[in-house]
Design a protein around this motif. Structure first.
Motif, short mmCIF file in Angstrom:
data_model
loop_
_atom_site.label_atom_id
_atom_site.label_comp_id
_atom_site.label_asym_id
_atom_site.label_seq_id
_atom_site.Cartn_x
_atom_site.Cartn_y
_atom_site.Cartn_z
N ILE A 14 29.77 13.86 53.99
CA ILE A 14 29.61 14.22 55.40
C ILE A 14 28.79 13.15 56.12
CG2 ILE A 14 28.66 15.94 56.97
CD1 ILE A 14 31.21 16.79 55.45
N LEU A 15 27.73 12.68 55.48
CA LEU A 15 26.94 11.59 56.06
C LEU A 15 27.81 10.35 56.29
CD1 LEU A 15 23.51 11.52 54.15
CD2 LEU A 15 23.87 11.93 56.58
N LEU A 16 28.60 10.02 55.27
CA LEU A 16 29.47 8.85 55.37
C LEU A 16 30.49 9.03 56.48
CD1 LEU A 16 30.34 6.12 54.20
CD2 LEU A 16 31.74 7.36 52.54
N ARG A 67 37.61 6.28 63.18
CA ARG A 67 37.91 7.71 63.11
C ARG A 67 38.78 8.06 61.91
NH1 ARG A 67 38.56 9.90 69.34
NH2 ARG A 67 36.60 8.99 70.11
N GLN A 68 39.67 7.15 61.51
CA GLN A 68 40.53 7.42 60.37
C GLN A 68 39.72 7.59 59.09
OE1 GLN A 68 43.68 4.59 59.77
NE2 GLN A 68 44.28 5.45 57.79
N LYS A 69 38.80 6.66 58.83
CA LYS A 69 37.98 6.77 57.63
C LYS A 69 37.03 7.95 57.72
CE LYS A 69 38.15 2.00 56.00
NZ LYS A 69 37.37 0.79 55.63
N ALA A 70 36.59 8.26 58.94
CA ALA A 70 35.71 9.42 59.12
C ALA A 70 36.43 10.70 58.70
CB ALA A 70 35.26 9.51 60.57
N GLU A 71 37.66 10.82 59.13
CA GLU A 71 38.42 12.03 58.78
C GLU A 71 38.77 12.04 57.29
OE1 GLU A 71 42.33 14.51 60.33
OE2 GLU A 71 41.27 13.13 61.67
N GLU A 72 39.05 10.87 56.73
CA GLU A 72 39.35 10.80 55.29
C GLU A 72 38.15 11.27 54.47
OE1 GLU A 72 40.43 6.79 54.51
OE2 GLU A 72 42.44 6.94 55.42
N ALA A 73 36.96 10.82 54.83
CA ALA A 73 35.76 11.23 54.10
C ALA A 73 35.52 12.73 54.25
CB ALA A 73 34.55 10.45 54.61
N ARG A 129 37.94 14.56 52.05
CA ARG A 129 37.53 14.47 50.63
C ARG A 129 36.47 15.52 50.33
NH1 ARG A 129 35.60 8.55 50.30
NH2 ARG A 129 34.61 9.30 48.39
N ALA A 130 35.60 15.77 51.30
CA ALA A 130 34.59 16.83 51.12
C ALA A 130 35.26 18.19 51.03
CB ALA A 130 33.60 16.80 52.28
N LEU A 131 36.30 18.41 51.83
CA LEU A 131 37.02 19.70 51.78
C LEU A 131 37.79 19.85 50.48
CD1 LEU A 131 38.37 20.12 55.43
CD2 LEU A 131 36.70 21.56 54.25
N GLU A 132 38.24 18.73 49.90
CA GLU A 132 38.90 18.82 48.59
C GLU A 132 37.92 19.29 47.52
OE1 GLU A 132 40.54 14.99 47.85
OE2 GLU A 132 42.05 15.13 49.45
N LEU A 133 36.66 18.85 47.64
CA LEU A 133 35.65 19.30 46.69
C LEU A 133 35.26 20.75 46.94
CD1 LEU A 133 33.30 16.16 46.68
CD2 LEU A 133 34.78 16.93 44.81
N ASP A 134 35.24 21.14 48.21
CA ASP A 134 34.86 22.50 48.57
C ASP A 134 35.64 22.90 49.82
OD1 ASP A 134 33.76 24.92 49.23
OD2 ASP A 134 31.75 24.13 49.68
N PRO A 135 36.71 23.70 49.66
CA PRO A 135 37.54 24.10 50.81
C PRO A 135 36.77 24.82 51.90
CG PRO A 135 38.64 24.62 48.74
CD PRO A 135 37.25 24.23 48.39
N ASN A 136 35.62 25.39 51.54
CA ASN A 136 34.79 26.09 52.54
C ASN A 136 33.55 25.29 52.91
OD1 ASN A 136 36.47 28.38 52.76
ND2 ASN A 136 35.54 29.28 50.94
N CYS A 137 33.62 23.99 52.76
CA CYS A 137 32.48 23.14 53.13
C CYS A 137 32.24 23.25 54.63
CB CYS A 137 32.75 21.68 52.74
SG CYS A 137 31.44 20.55 53.26
N ASP A 151 29.97 21.99 56.67
CA ASP A 151 29.71 20.75 57.41
C ASP A 151 31.00 19.99 57.68
OD1 ASP A 151 26.68 20.55 57.61
OD2 ASP A 151 26.93 20.91 55.48
N ALA A 152 31.93 20.03 56.72
CA ALA A 152 33.22 19.36 56.92
C ALA A 152 34.01 20.05 58.03
CB ALA A 152 34.02 19.36 55.62
N LEU A 153 34.01 21.37 58.02
CA LEU A 153 34.73 22.12 59.07
C LEU A 153 34.11 21.86 60.44
CD1 LEU A 153 35.15 25.47 57.12
CD2 LEU A 153 36.98 23.87 57.72
N ILE A 154 32.79 21.79 60.49
CA ILE A 154 32.11 21.50 61.76
C ILE A 154 32.45 20.09 62.22
CG2 ILE A 154 29.85 21.16 62.82
CD1 ILE A 154 28.81 23.44 61.00
N ASN A 155 32.49 19.14 61.28
CA ASN A 155 32.87 17.77 61.63
C ASN A 155 34.28 17.71 62.21
OD1 ASN A 155 30.52 16.47 61.01
ND2 ASN A 155 31.42 15.13 59.46
#
Length: 433
Positions: free
Chosen positions: A248-250, A260-266, A269-277, A279-283
């Motif tokens: 999320i920091l990255l 923006r493309q790499k931001a969304e990719e990162a 990747r966080a959502l792949e680790l945790d579908p209910n992350c 911070d990723a959903l907020i991002n």
């Protein structure tokens, strides 16, 4: 004292240094004087640091409007106490095991005194204390006391830290002196036993040189990580491959730099680790909003709202999500829902940011009495030098027909923000009062 007097000018050292002095005078130098004289000596020496500490706290109050912790602590005292042993053991590990250094050391809050996350580290800490006592070395005991005393201020701050920053390497600068002292005693102990059939001097030189080479390599390698913010966050993500927070920091840093493309990719990747992350959903909601996709932004946040689980961080996440939903629904002109969410944000976590957001909503709707109530609450928890708040108070008093109070707040704003772009507008309003 000449070495540490400048260091007292912080809230951490202002509390820790007198404790170190008291320990030295009462416990370490116990053979020199009687107990009463040692206590008097400790108190006398500690008073030396009262004046610079008072100056520091005065400066702190002038700058941010408060002496200690701001309101709105994220966690209760019970959770902080339950988490403290685990955090202490992690700090000790960072001192002794030279791997995994990075910006983030996520530490899950410990919610129960019966959990292994509390009992295990506590048993380990007790074992270390027992070993120190059995060694019957006042110098080793001093090293241990030094380490823990200088660690007390960041441990006391656990209530206001987020779990990603419960453990922060920068807080080891002063505690590390205690560990270095203990390691030096360890080198001395090995030298006395003349391992590898070497003389004491050669044994000490070999061990010390080995430690110097090891830590120099770690130091040089770690400095390469701090090339820039992006390299720092990339290293953070690489050092915590199973954690979502470094990603999320990255992601946020990529977005700030316009990628923006790499931001969304990162983020994904966080959502792949945790579908209910959360911070990723907020991002992703923020990304959608910045692209003009208001409905998609709201949808992401509502999914995040439903994904919030019970636990120590529930209030913080709900507060953020409710606040953001309130702003988005207000932009959609659905004012009843917007107000409901903003009120929920205040109820969940009553602190300045949420009060100010609800105050702004009321002001924009022309509900100035209610706006004033929220702004005054915000004022109670922020610095008196917060210029923008004085502008908001001035405008609110202005709309309520309280000319004198409006003029006072406008003048404070002009004094604190001499280069503000809206000074002309403020002067115009003041001339009409």
């Amino acid at each position: 004292f000449g070495v540490f007097l400048p260091a007292v000018l912080s809230k951490e050292t202002a509390f820790a240094l007198p404790l170190v002095i008291a320990y030295c005078e009462i416990c370490y130098f116990r053979d020199a004087l009687g107990m009463r004289k040692r206590v008097v000596s400790a108190a006398t020496l500690a008073v030396v640091f009262v004046a610079p500490a008072a100056v520091y706290f005065m400066m702190r109050y002038i700058a941010i409007g408060r002496l200690l912790t701001p309101p709105g602590s994220r966690f209760g005292i019970d959770l902080a106490l339950a988490t403290a042993p685990l955090v202490t053991v992690k700090y000790l590990g960072l001192m002794l095991i030279p791997v995994g250094y990075n910006l983030q050391h996520y530490t899950a809050p410990v919610g129960s005194f019966l959990s292994f996350s509390f009992i295990g580290p506590l048993v380990l800490m007790v074992a270390v204390v027992v070993v120190i006592l059995l060694a019957k070395s006042r110098l080793l005991a001093f090293a241990g006391v030094w380490f823990i005393i200088w660690l007390l201020p960041p441990l006391a701050g656990l209530r206001v830290f987020v779990p990603e920053y419960f453990v922060q390497e920068r807080y080891l600068y002063l505690p590390s002196i205690g560990i270095c002292l203990a390691l030096a005693m360890g080198v001395e102990w090995l030298a006395a036993r003349r391992i590898f059939n070497l003389s004491a001097r050669k044994t000490a030189a070999a061990v010390a040189t080995s430690l110097l080479i090891l830590w120099s390599f770690v130091y040089i390698n770690q400095n390469r990580v701090w090339s820039d913010t992006l390299s720092l966050f990339r290293h953070c993500a690489a050092s915590n491959p199973g954690s979502t927070q470094p990603l999320i920091l990255l992601s946020t840093e990529y977005y700030v730099q316009g990628d923006r493309q790499k931001a969304e990719e990162a983020t994904r990747r966080a959502l792949e680790l945790d579908p209910n992350c959360l911070d990723a959903l907020i991002n992703l909601s923020q990304f959608a909003y910045n692209e003009g996709k208001l409905d998609s932004a709201i949808e992401r946040l509502e999914y995040a709202r439903d994904a919030v689980s019970e636990g120590p961080r529930q209030r913080g996440y709900l507060s953020r999500i409710y606040n953001d939903l309130g702003s988005l629904y207000a932009e959609r002109k659905n004012f009843d829902v917007a107000e409901s969410y903003l009120k929920q944000s205040v109820e969940v976590l009553p602190y300045p940011k949420n009060w100010a957001a609800l105050g702004d909503y009321y002001f924009d709707r022309g509900r100035y009495e209610e706006a004033l109530e929220m702004y005054e609450l915000t004022q109670s928890g922020t610095s008196p030098r917060y210029a923008l708040l004085h502008l908001k108070l001035g405008r609110t008093y202005d709309r309520l027909g309280q000319a004198e109070r409006a003029r006072v707040e406008y003048n404070k704003y002009l004094d604190l923000a001499p280069n503000a772009k809206d000074r002309t507008e403020v002067f115009r309003r003041m001339s009409q009062l």
